[in-house]
Design an enzyme around this catalytic site. Sequence first.
Site: not given
Ligand SMILES: CC(C)(COP(=O)(O)OP(=O)(O)OC[C@H]1O[C@@H](n2cnc3c(N)ncnc32)[C@H](O)[C@@H]1OP(=O)(O)O)[C@@H](O)C(=O)NCCC(=O)NCCS
Length: 202
Positions: A172
């Site tokens: 976010y």
């Molecule tokens: C929050 C959530 C939806 C984010 O989804 P995600 O796919 O894990 O996260 P992102 O798209 O931001 O992935 C980016 C991460 O991957 C890494 N990454 C690796 N390859 C990547 C690429 N090709 N492109 C972008 N990011 C990449 C980034 O460095 C980044 O790392 P970081 O999270 O340590 O900063 C997920 O982690 C989740 O479901 N969490 C639990 C539930 C939750 O909290 N939901 C939100 C509640 S409000």
Amino acid sequence: MATFLIDLSPADMQRRLRDALAVYVEAMRYPRGTEEQRASMWLEHTRRHGWKAVAVVETATDGSTGEAPDSPEAIASAPMLGVAYGYCGAPDQWWQQQVVAGLRRGGTDAGRISDLMTSYFELTELHIRPSAQGRGLGEALARRLLDGRTESHVLLSTPEINGEANRAWRLYRRLGFADVIRGYHFAGDPRPFAILGRSLPL
Ligand SMILES: CC(C)(COP(=O)(O)OP(=O)(O)OC[C@H]1O[C@@H](n2cnc3c(N)ncnc32)[C@H](O)[C@@H]1OP(=O)(O)O)[C@@H](O)C(=O)NCCC(=O)NCCS
């Protein structure tokens, strides 16, 4: 393996509700059984004005071997790695009423509250299965969900985490979401939440 971002119609969400709720429960590490509590609410949300949902699915096709591409039917029923949805905020919604109460309690003036509540997309759910996190899929889903929205801004709530040190917070902040309310307690939930928002388009 090939991953696809897809839009879900209300009928798709109804058909794939079990899969979508399984992603949600696994991502949020909620206890089993939470799916049943949430099912009717997620379906009710599909009828809200401006509802939109997206998912990321994975097919078994290996693009590098020259296999035939996946059919639309295969993609539509492929295992779900992530799901996100939201809708237009409105005064009769519990979430908006809670946020307005929090803003009033924090001393926000009526004009600012009206600006915040008049035209927003509520990003209600965004979840990626733990095994698929950290590949940018969450960001891709958020971008697809928010693409083309006509509201002036987007609001969401997320649990407070010490130091904002989890993937949701990092995502976010990276997308430019700013604080609207911090440490807010929704009625009936002991956990503190942050309400975050940013202008649209992303
Ligand atoms: C929050 C959530 C939806 C984010 O989804 P995600 O796919 O894990 O996260 P992102 O798209 O931001 O992935 C980016 C991460 O991957 C890494 N990454 C690796 N390859 C990547 C690429 N090709 N492109 C972008 N990011 C990449 C980034 O460095 C980044 O790392 P970081 O999270 O340590 O900063 C997920 O982690 C989740 O479901 N969490 C639990 C539930 C939750 O909290 N939901 C939100 C509640 S409000």
